[in-house]
Design a protein around this motif. Structure first.
Motif: not given
Length: 683
Positions: A95-101
């Motif tokens: 499962t791909m989970i993207l960090m957004e800062c």
């Protein structure tokens, strides 16, 4: 200041004795690291990966101040820092989970779900925002707390503590941080790499290892009380910090330990609410090591190193800024050290600063190390490890770690085989003498698990021929385990013989165990005659020293090993626990009583019963630790009940109820008391 080097050497020697010598700290880390490597495949098969964190993983054993923290994550949930990293993974297995800062406080991130997840914890934590799907840290944290509580046993008492599910059982505290893992270094911390290269700390191989391992994200927001921050996750560098601490020289490590002790015994000793924690001490040490390249981190300079760190801490409190080591613009004092708290803390620290280095005398522990060199001004201290501790203390340290850290268990054949594969693969690597013993200990445990698994396959339905074949294989494997294991491991073989109704063979094993366990040089819970041990084990390999001297507790997992203990094991299992731990000397005497009873040897039966009774009445904690006196009194009662001494059994069961309920067997005790009372009423 001419006296500072001599005082520094005294503090260094004292800290080595209290915190640990260089080799002791290395042993602690190697046991934990090797155990993690060997058991990781089994953990992944169970759907979770893990990493020990906190001061225990760093190498400290400061009694109750060394917290036990464990980070868990789902290995198939992959957190990425950039969309281009998607190509490194297999979808839909991952499962791909993207960090957004963007537009978040530094050190925090949002987690955007990029591909569907089959994980229940993740799916139950999803919320929609701006036509995108994000993972809520609040929902995830609550779900994982419920998951921990559903385990039963001490897990039921789990409470939320920051991002962790914390258990506190009879004074033992452990934090379980359920998080997500990224194998990539976060973009927001990329400048840290350049700074490390410029400052030449840590060394290149350590830096490469840290970057390769990436980071974690833990479910806690920048403002936990603000519901609008529910999608924020904190970026955790626990793995990197662990590697940095491991890369320190011993003087740097002891200076960190000195700051931890000073924090606990001096700064936080007042009744006012504490706003400093040991994490800030670690951050101070990191910054000083990296920035003050001229500071000599050697034993005769440890007090100067401490003072340098202390002055930096005071300046941070004065400014109200504690820069995160990986993301300096992330001020870790932002919420904690502000307003009146900041002013009061600065006043306290400045008062200590005005006392000079003598402020260390306010710490009871550190004062012990400074007393002698202050009184006797000509006293000198040698700082080489051989002069500080005896070599046999290293063996005691290793044995102690093996007893408390090697705790894997399984009743599934595929998991047991996975352990064997891990053991085989790690032997290809170059292992230290300590790691060889660690692997040997885990191999012994794995063989025991396999033997008990085979024994559990014996049922009424199988043929006599197959029954005999399985029984023979199980016994051969357990014999092999007892040959490579510690002194007390032969008791498992005696239990297996007893379970299979081979009472004569069980008795022979017990006699051998009694002979070995009565040697003057054996070690149980770090208790033993060190002088006898040193003389007896001179020239003996470390592996053989473990086999001949180490005595470990007997752990009964979910298998029903002994018919006489079925009520206890059933009660423990029903309450959500998975094991009963019994002192080996109690097991030895119990089996002698039961075996003589089965063989009809009345004379030896009475003697064995008297022996276990004397053990419980006269032991000073050497053979029956206080934590296990509940199950030990219970076993005495079972032996007396088996032999027909019902009044003695009732007294023993009452004594069991009066002990600390470590083994959670009280329901079984009450059941046995009721059963005896019913029997006596019928007479």
């Amino acid at each position: 200041m001419h006296h500072i080097p001599r005082l520094s050497e005294a503090v260094y020697v004292g800290m080595c004795c209290y915190v640990g010598s260089p080799t002791e700290v290395r042993i602690r880390r190697e046991v934990m690291d090797t155990d993690e490597v060997l058991t990781r495949p089994v953990m992944i098969m169970r759907g979770l990966d893990r990493m020990m964190s906190g001061s225990c993983s760093e190498g400290f054993r400061l009694c109750k101040t060394s917290d036990v923290d464990v980070m868990f994550w789902f290995p198939d949930q992959k957190v990425i820092c950039d969309l281009s990293q998607i190509t490194l993974y297999r979808i839909p297995q991952h499962t791909m989970i993207l960090m957004e800062c963007e537009n978040l406080p530094l050190g925090f991130t949002r987690l955007k779900l990029m591909t569907p997840s089959g994980n229940q914890a993740v799916n139950s934590s999803l919320i929609a925002s701006n036509n995108e799907i994000y993972i809520s840290s609040i929902l995830f944290r609550a779900h994982m707390l419920e998951f921990r509580q559903a385990f039963g046993g001490i897990g039921r008492s789990s409470v939320q503590h920051g991002p962790c599910a914390t258990i506190n059982h009879l004074g033992f505290e452990c934090d379980y941080a359920f998080c997500l893992r990224s194998h990539h270094w976060p973009n927001v911390a990329l400048p840290w790499i350049q700074r490390c290269q410029l400052k030449n700390w840590p060394q290149d191989h350590v830096l490469s290892s840290i970057i390769k391992d990436g980071c974690h994200v833990v479910p806690i927001s920048s403002s936990p009380l603000n519901p609008e921050s529910g999608c924020e996750w904190r970026i955790s560098f626990s793995g990197a910090e662990q590697k940095l601490v491991s890369s320190m020289n011993h003087c740097q490590f002891l200076c960190y330990g000195l700051l931890k002790i000073f924090l606990k015994e001096v700064i936080n000793s007042t009744e006012n609410e504490s706003c400093l924690c040991s994490y800030f001490m670690k951050t101070v040490v990191f910054w000083v090591i990296q920035n003050d390249t001229h500071l000599a981190w050697v034993p005769e300079n440890i007090l100067v190193c401490f003072w340098t760190c202390f002055k930096l801490l005071i300046s941070w409190v004065n400014r109200g800024e504690c820069p995160n080591f990986f993301i300096p613009k992330n001020n870790m004092f932002r919420v904690k050290v502000v307003g009146q708290k900041q002013a009061a803390l600065f006043g306290q620290l400045f008062g200590l600063y005005c006392k000079g280095i003598s402020c260390l005398l306010l710490s009871p522990k550190i004062r012990q190390y400074l007393y002698l060199p202050i009184v006797y001004r000509t006293l000198r201290f040698r700082t080489d490890e051989g002069s500080i501790i005896h070599s046999c203390r290293l063996d005691f340290c290793l044995f102690n770690e093996l007893k408390f850290r090697m705790s894997i268990t399984s009743s599934l054949l595929k998991e047991i085989f996975e352990l064997f594969i891990s053991i085989e693969q790690i032997q290809i690597c170059r292992l230290s003498p300590f790691q060889i013993v660690i692997v040997q200990r885990l191999l012994c445990t794995s063989l025991q698990l396999f033997s008990w698994f085979l024994s559990g396959q014996i049922t009424e339905e199988i043929s006599n021929k197959k029954r005999a074949y399985i029984c023979d294989k199980s016994l051969k494997i357990m014999k092999l385990s007892s040959k490579i294991g510690c002194v007390s491991d032969i008791l498992y073989l005696a239990i297996l013989f007893y379970k299979n109704s081979h009472f004569e063979q069980s008795l022979r094993c017990l006699q051998r165990a009694q002979e070995k366990m009565s040697k003057p040089y054996v070690i149980y819970y770090n208790k033993g005659n060190k002088e006898m041990y040193r003389h007896a084990m001179a020239g003996v390999s470390l592996s053989d020293r473990m086999r001949k001297c180490l005595i470990c507790d007997i752990t009964l997992f979910e298998y029903l090993y002994i018919d006489e203990l079925v009520p206890e094991q059933e009660v423990v299992k029903a309450d959500g626990f998975f094991e009963i731990v019994i002192p080996p000397f109690v097991v030895l005497h119990m089996l002698l009583v039961l075996t003589h009873h089965k063989l009809g040897d009345i004379v030896r039966l009475k003697q064995s019963l008297q022996d276990i009774h004397n053990l419980m009445l006269c032991d000073d904690g050497t053979h029956v630790p206080e934590d296990y006196r509940d199950i030990s009194w219970q076993i005495l009662g079972i032996c007396q009940q088996t032999c027909g001494d019902y009044m003695g059994a009732l007294n023993a069961f009452q004594c069991s109820l009066q002990q600390a309920p470590i083994q959670v067997i009280q329901k079984a005790t009450m059941f046995r008391i009721q059963k005896i009372n019913d029997f006596l009423l019928q007479i």
